[in-house]
Design a protein around this motif. Structure first.
Motif, PDB file in Angstrom:
ATOM      1  N   SER A  69       0.805  -1.219   0.000  1.00  0.00           N
ATOM      2  CA  SER A  69       0.000   0.000   0.000  1.00  0.00           C
ATOM      3  C   SER A  69       0.841   1.274   0.000  1.00  0.00           C
ATOM      4  CB  SER A  69      -0.962   0.016   1.197  1.00  0.00           C
ATOM      5  OG  SER A  69      -1.686  -1.192   1.254  1.00  0.00           O
ATOM      6  N   PRO A  70       1.737   1.420  -0.979  1.00  0.00           N
ATOM      7  CA  PRO A  70       2.413   2.714  -1.120  1.00  0.00           C
ATOM      8  C   PRO A  70       1.370   3.780  -1.438  1.00  0.00           C
ATOM      9  CG  PRO A  70       2.718   1.389  -3.100  1.00  0.00           C
ATOM     10  CD  PRO A  70       2.073   0.495  -2.084  1.00  0.00           C
ATOM     11  N   ASP A  71       1.664   5.002  -1.037  1.00  0.00           N
ATOM     12  CA  ASP A  71       0.720   6.094  -1.224  1.00  0.00           C
ATOM     13  C   ASP A  71       0.712   6.528  -2.693  1.00  0.00           C
ATOM     14  OD1 ASP A  71      -0.778   8.363  -1.217  1.00  0.00           O
ATOM     15  OD2 ASP A  71       0.263   9.310   0.467  1.00  0.00           O
ATOM     16  N   TRP A  87       9.545   6.124  -0.362  1.00  0.00           N
ATOM     17  CA  TRP A  87       8.123   6.255  -0.722  1.00  0.00           C
ATOM     18  C   TRP A  87       7.252   5.869   0.478  1.00  0.00           C
ATOM     19  CZ3 TRP A  87       5.913   3.590  -5.782  1.00  0.00           C
ATOM     20  CH2 TRP A  87       4.644   4.124  -6.076  1.00  0.00           C
ATOM     21  N   PRO A  88       6.374   6.771   0.927  1.00  0.00           N
ATOM     22  CA  PRO A  88       5.509   6.437   2.070  1.00  0.00           C
ATOM     23  C   PRO A  88       4.601   5.246   1.741  1.00  0.00           C
ATOM     24  CG  PRO A  88       5.391   8.792   1.572  1.00  0.00           C
ATOM     25  CD  PRO A  88       6.118   8.139   0.425  1.00  0.00           C
ATOM     26  N   ALA A  89       4.487   4.324   2.680  1.00  0.00           N
ATOM     27  CA  ALA A  89       3.696   3.112   2.472  1.00  0.00           C
ATOM     28  C   ALA A  89       3.219   2.602   3.812  1.00  0.00           C
ATOM     29  CB  ALA A  89       4.540   2.043   1.780  1.00  0.00           C
ATOM     30  N   ALA A  90       2.238   1.705   3.783  1.00  0.00           N
ATOM     31  CA  ALA A  90       1.725   1.149   5.035  1.00  0.00           C
ATOM     32  C   ALA A  90       2.728   0.195   5.659  1.00  0.00           C
ATOM     33  CB  ALA A  90       0.406   0.429   4.790  1.00  0.00           C
ATOM     34  N   ALA A  91       3.446  -0.529   4.820  1.00  0.00           N
ATOM     35  CA  ALA A  91       4.380  -1.527   5.351  1.00  0.00           C
ATOM     36  C   ALA A  91       5.439  -1.876   4.329  1.00  0.00           C
ATOM     37  CB  ALA A  91       3.632  -2.800   5.750  1.00  0.00           C
ATOM     38  N   GLN A  92       6.611  -2.207   4.849  1.00  0.00           N
ATOM     39  CA  GLN A  92       7.622  -2.826   4.018  1.00  0.00           C
ATOM     40  C   GLN A  92       8.131  -4.019   4.839  1.00  0.00           C
ATOM     41  OE1 GLN A  92      11.718  -1.943   1.663  1.00  0.00           O
ATOM     42  NE2 GLN A  92      10.817  -0.208   2.669  1.00  0.00           N
TER      43      GLN A  92
ATOM     44  N   GLY D 164       0.077  -5.692  20.580  1.00  0.00           N
ATOM     45  CA  GLY D 164       1.183  -4.965  19.967  1.00  0.00           C
ATOM     46  C   GLY D 164       1.406  -3.606  20.583  1.00  0.00           C
ATOM     47  N   TYR D 165       2.322  -2.878  20.003  1.00  0.00           N
ATOM     48  CA  TYR D 165       2.747  -1.582  20.539  1.00  0.00           C
ATOM     49  C   TYR D 165       1.825  -0.464  20.026  1.00  0.00           C
ATOM     50  CZ  TYR D 165       7.024  -4.498  20.776  1.00  0.00           C
ATOM     51  OH  TYR D 165       7.924  -5.496  20.975  1.00  0.00           O
ATOM     52  N   VAL D 166       1.976  -0.103  18.758  1.00  0.00           N
ATOM     53  CA  VAL D 166       1.119   0.947  18.182  1.00  0.00           C
ATOM     54  C   VAL D 166       0.602   0.466  16.829  1.00  0.00           C
ATOM     55  CG1 VAL D 166       2.397   2.829  19.287  1.00  0.00           C
ATOM     56  CG2 VAL D 166       2.999   2.131  16.955  1.00  0.00           C
ATOM     57  N   GLY D 167      -0.536   1.025  16.431  1.00  0.00           N
ATOM     58  CA  GLY D 167      -1.099   0.696  15.135  1.00  0.00           C
ATOM     59  C   GLY D 167      -1.986   1.826  14.665  1.00  0.00           C
ATOM     60  N   ASP D 168      -2.415   1.752  13.402  1.00  0.00           N
ATOM     61  CA  ASP D 168      -3.355   2.768  12.923  1.00  0.00           C
ATOM     62  C   ASP D 168      -4.750   2.151  12.769  1.00  0.00           C
ATOM     63  OD1 ASP D 168      -3.448   1.422  10.464  1.00  0.00           O
ATOM     64  OD2 ASP D 168      -2.002   2.762   9.509  1.00  0.00           O
ATOM     65  N   ALA D 206      -0.339   8.539   9.013  1.00  0.00           N
ATOM     66  CA  ALA D 206       0.844   9.252   8.506  1.00  0.00           C
ATOM     67  C   ALA D 206       2.091   8.894   9.316  1.00  0.00           C
ATOM     68  CB  ALA D 206       0.600  10.759   8.526  1.00  0.00           C
ATOM     69  N   GLU D 207       1.907   8.648  10.597  1.00  0.00           N
ATOM     70  CA  GLU D 207       3.052   8.268  11.448  1.00  0.00           C
ATOM     71  C   GLU D 207       3.587   6.888  11.058  1.00  0.00           C
ATOM     72  OE1 GLU D 207       3.021   8.333  15.894  1.00  0.00           O
ATOM     73  OE2 GLU D 207       2.011  10.273  15.608  1.00  0.00           O
ATOM     74  N   ILE D 208       2.672   6.007  10.699  1.00  0.00           N
ATOM     75  CA  ILE D 208       3.049   4.652  10.261  1.00  0.00           C
ATOM     76  C   ILE D 208       3.777   4.730   8.914  1.00  0.00           C
ATOM     77  CG2 ILE D 208       2.108   2.429   9.474  1.00  0.00           C
ATOM     78  CD1 ILE D 208       1.793   2.768  12.496  1.00  0.00           C
ATOM     79  N   ALA D 209       3.210   5.485   7.991  1.00  0.00           N
ATOM     80  CA  ALA D 209       3.715   5.523   6.608  1.00  0.00           C
ATOM     81  C   ALA D 209       5.113   6.123   6.522  1.00  0.00           C
ATOM     82  CB  ALA D 209       2.749   6.308   5.723  1.00  0.00           C
ATOM     83  N   ARG D 210       5.517   6.835   7.567  1.00  0.00           N
ATOM     84  CA  ARG D 210       6.833   7.459   7.571  1.00  0.00           C
ATOM     85  C   ARG D 210       7.951   6.414   7.655  1.00  0.00           C
ATOM     86  NH1 ARG D 210       6.628  11.071  12.247  1.00  0.00           N
ATOM     87  NH2 ARG D 210       4.783  11.952  11.256  1.00  0.00           N
TER      88      ARG D 210
END
Lengths: 269, 294, 269, 294
Positions: A69-71, A87-92, D164-168, D206-210
């Motif tokens: 889920s990249p933005d 690239w900002p994403a939900a997970a890698q 878990g610790y943190v999530g969105d 947004a904090e996760i995606a960083r």
């Protein structure tokens, strides 16, 4: 929803592919390569994914590189390494093995694949043309294409319609479609699946429910049945009624040009 | 902990001709190009390479005639196109290939990393890869469900060579939090028999010990660690520098033609005394600064 | 290297265990539990590892918790969670699976294990006393003890010598030592291995090279052969000559008391 | 991405009596105790639990008679001693157990996480676990080496519950860089059929995606995510709070005697309306502040 009159062939493919994507689904998009191969394997799929998100499937997400889920609102200006790294994403996830596990667990709904050879039963070859051990042309290997065709529910093949590409039997089965047709895929031990659609520059194909032969579904506007048959080395199954591929709407074309790919990074060739 | 720090030339000298060697990284990212140039300079030949996606290192070995066999999921140069040297070698019957899709190659490295001789997978059912490789891919049956599987052979090699970010003199190698994880370096390291790691920079052990969860290669696995800044050039090292597109395009131009690749190798591999000399010839300070993403 | 005259039983065990550790090796130490079990399974092994580092094996390292080579100069003042989370170490791999892989790949040279039952052939039981499905006493399970005995080159068992502990045959084989003796371990499919030493509060045992029976090696100072035989449910093999366990040196005792465990965190019970 | 955020009571309502449920964490660390208390309050019973090391959650379920079967590598309470409720249940023949050593249990979760029905391992050769469990442990042979192995059955459960610790709000869960990684939460998450995660805190996407590399549970795997601060109490959550030794000792005192454990359950499980009410009863503000390690 007025149809556009002015649209490019690639824009038609983007709209056609986008229509196959459903809300909440996860799609697999490849990376890399250049030129037309890039446009088919990467550019059109990403544009289609974003178009689906902006229209009927807001929760459609993709896996790209090793990003989940990249933005897609922030498609990088260039696909060099650092733009992918940041690239900002939900997970890698921790390594490529995790993606393979998601594939084998059938967590992907759709995927996009391209190949220099595809046959009547939707088997793909990206490994070798000619004899495997001493090939006329050595190709790139397998990547995860074998895995896509084995494990993804609805693989979408994007390939230009050419006589040398659409062959009676691939020289080497990199990826199993419907193998020898009928229930041969299941007999080989694979779960149901196989290519869902084959989207080309001239027409869209599906596969016959029983025989699993490639079957013409629709001709792109302006393309004749003769054009299509002359561009293939085998004769596909033909349904009673052959429809026309739905053109993109004006709004779809506007979104592609102005919002999704304004700098023509995706639809390059 | 024992000191494992070595010079590049000494580490390369560990690998004799005829070895089977796993090369880490992905295509043109974080792959030990400097190490492979050093191997070539030392005249090592007849190599059997295991890769995940193979890339520039494999193509270089093919180009100088040092490659006997490859087992990998891909051979190419990503956005720069086909691996021309490799391709020519295969088409000429000089290089043997065994193809595996990603799930199968990962299963093979996982087996080796878990100390077992095989791993089950369904991904190869019905494929040409299975048909042409009964030595490494064999049918088995799940004793619980009766389903058909293939067993794939563990990917064991004599040596494993990776390029990493930072490490200490003992061989502990860490990744940064922001990275590109699209490879299996960690699995390959865990699977290694004799592991050599080149890193961008050697840092004090105290820096490593502060965040032990970032260590992906612990010192126990490592035989040699070597400091090689820009060790992946002309490829990239995520978080450190981007791929050198100009050099890559020039490489590809040369690789299309055997005679021109000979020239390339004469200039950039055989014609340099060491890695510093290579950098001096291959890049300018200005170019390095453009490539840097730090 | 003058021997100490004033030393505790635990200090003797620490020095005895430390002597089995070699430079450059990797040792496995468990975590958790309380009281005497803690001292045997955790306290004595950590103290022995640090003592080995400070004397003959400066490059000996341990795996503890999920930490590889934690800094034993900085043993936490208390083993609550946060002290483990923040203990400086060379590595903490991504999950416990990585440790199991290192075990199966035989990357551990020694390990320390304790058990409420051990038999003539060094098999261990930490799972159930009595019938497995309806036990008289349910114990803790397996943890990685099975893995230690299957894969570590030289497992060291640390257990107090008691009649109910040293039994002819364990009620349940949690961890395979030499199975039924002779080459039965190898025939079962396991690699060579099995317990290296059994260090108790009264004597040290090894295993007979051929029969693989537990064999007395040395009596602790002040302990008689009768004491030992009365504390076991089976008669161990006896060598021609039974030695005395080497006492700790004055320097070893000083190191344990002043540097390794000044606050008696490790040698508690 | 779809919104997966739920209330604790709604998430617990997903799990019917008779379910097979994988419980994450390790013994008394980062294990979903609040979720299990809620399950018990809702009267869920007849559970089949898969754990890695099982701990306080399994013992609680045993104590209230809601546990039918356990498959795990350990059942106990770490430095606080035996799992008394569990032990009594097994000795009384009321709880069925299947024991697996760590390598075997991990192989089982890995199989499930990789979509395969079994995994080979040598760790069980010659053991009592293999002898007593032919349903889940069967002999096989490596088709390459001829060596003897066991196939162990994939660890598939109806539900998987982690803390878990943190999530969105979409279900992306991240770990901090400084953590205790001595568990297999990531493998269990990847192996899950229906995954429920409780977290210390919900943070903006947004904090996760960083820092996407810190996400160990991506939203695609998650059915429900629930914000439950101190959700592992009286256990610890590494990086957030330590185990509550006083409460744990009191728990053990009660667990030794069925009548006293009934009292404990009446007070701390059945006798509270929800998790906030539990915290109000079980800890003081001062105590929480002592336990905090942030």
């Amino acid at each position: 929803m007025a149809y556009a009159e002015d649209y490019s062939p690639n824009e038609l493919l983007v709209a056609t592919a986008a229509r196959e994507l459903r809300d909440g689904e996860l799609g697999f998009v490849g990376v890399g390569t250049a030129g037309r191969a890039f446009t088919l394997a990467v550019g059109i799929p990403i544009a289609a994914a974003r178009l689906a998100q902006m229209t009927h499937a807001p929760n459609f997400t993709i896996y790209w590189g090793n990003l989940l889920s990249p933005d897609l609102q922030r498609i990088p200006p260039k696909l060099t390494q650092h733009h992918i790294t940041t690239w900002p994403a939900a997970a890698q996830l921790s390594n490529t093995g995790d993606k393979c596990d998601m594939l084998a667990r059938r967590q992907f709904d759709v995927c996009f694949d391209s190949a220099p050879q595809i046959d009547r039963f939707g088997n793909l070859n990206i490994t070798a043309i000619g004899e495997y051990r001493r090939p006329k042309a050595r190709l790139i290997g397998c990547l995860a294409q074998t895995d896509h065709l084995a494990f993804v529910s609805r693989p979408i093949v994007l390939t230009d319609l050419r006589k040398r590409t659409f062959v009676e039997r691939v020289d080497f089965i990199t990826s199993v479609g419907y193998l020898d047709g009928k229930d041969s895929r299941i007999k080989a031990g694979l779960a149901p699946g196989g290519p869902w659609k084959v989207i080309t520059d001239k027409a869209v194909f599906g596969f016959h429910a029983e025989t699993k032969e490639m079957q013409l579904e629709s001709l792109h506007p302006g393309v004749t049945l003769e054009d299509v048959l002359e561009s293939m080395s085998f004769r596909p199954a033909l349904p009673q009624h052959i429809g026309q591929t739905e053109p993109p709407t004006q709004e779809q074309v506007r979104l592609i040009r102005q919002e999704i790919d304004p700098n023509r990074i995706l639809l390059v060739a | 902990m024992q000191r494992k720090l070595m010079q590049l030339s000494d580490a390369a000298r560990l690998v004799p001709s005829g070895s089977c060697i796993t090369i880490g990284g992905s295509i043109i990212r974080r792959t030990p190009v400097a190490f492979v140039r050093e191997l070539i300079r030392q005249g090592v030949t007849d190599l059997h390479v295991l890769g995940f996606p193979a890339g520039i290192t494999t193509d270089m070995l093919a180009g100088v005639g040092a490659l006997r066999r490859v087992e990998a999921v891909y051979e190419g140069l990503f956005q720069f196109g086909m691996a021309h040297n490799f391709r020519r070698g295969v088409e000429a019957g000089e290089i043997e290939v065994r193809d595996f899709p990603e799930t199968a190659m990962i299963a093979r490295f996982r087996a080796a990393s878990q100390g077992i001789s095989f791993m089950p997978t369904k991904v190869l059912l019905g494929t040409g890869m299975a048909k042409h490789n009964p030595e490494q891919i064999r049918e088995i049956t799940c004793p619980f469900t009766g389903e058909k599987y293939h067993a794939v052979q563990a990917a064991t090699s004599d040596f494993t060579v990776l390029h990493g970010y930072v490490g200490d003199e003992f061989g502990n190698v860490q990744w940064p939090v922001q990275r590109d994880s699209d490879d299996i370096d960690f699995i390959q390291a865990k699977a290694a028999q004799r592991l050599i790691v080149t890193v961008e920079r050697i840092v004090p052990h105290a820096e490593i010990a502060r965040q032990p969860t970032l260590t992906y290669v612990p010192h126990q696995w490592v035989e040699a660690i070597v400091e090689v800044p820009y060790g992946a050039h002309p490829g990239s090292c995520d978080g450190y520098y981007d791929e050198d597109e100009e050099h890559m395009q020039y490489y590809q131009e040369c690789a299309k033609d055997p005679a021109r690749f000979k020239e390339y190798a004469a200039t950039y591999i055989y014609g340099v005394t060491d890695h510093w000399d290579y950098l001096q010839k291959a890049v300018t300070v200005k170019r390095l600064s453009q490539l840097s993403v730090r």
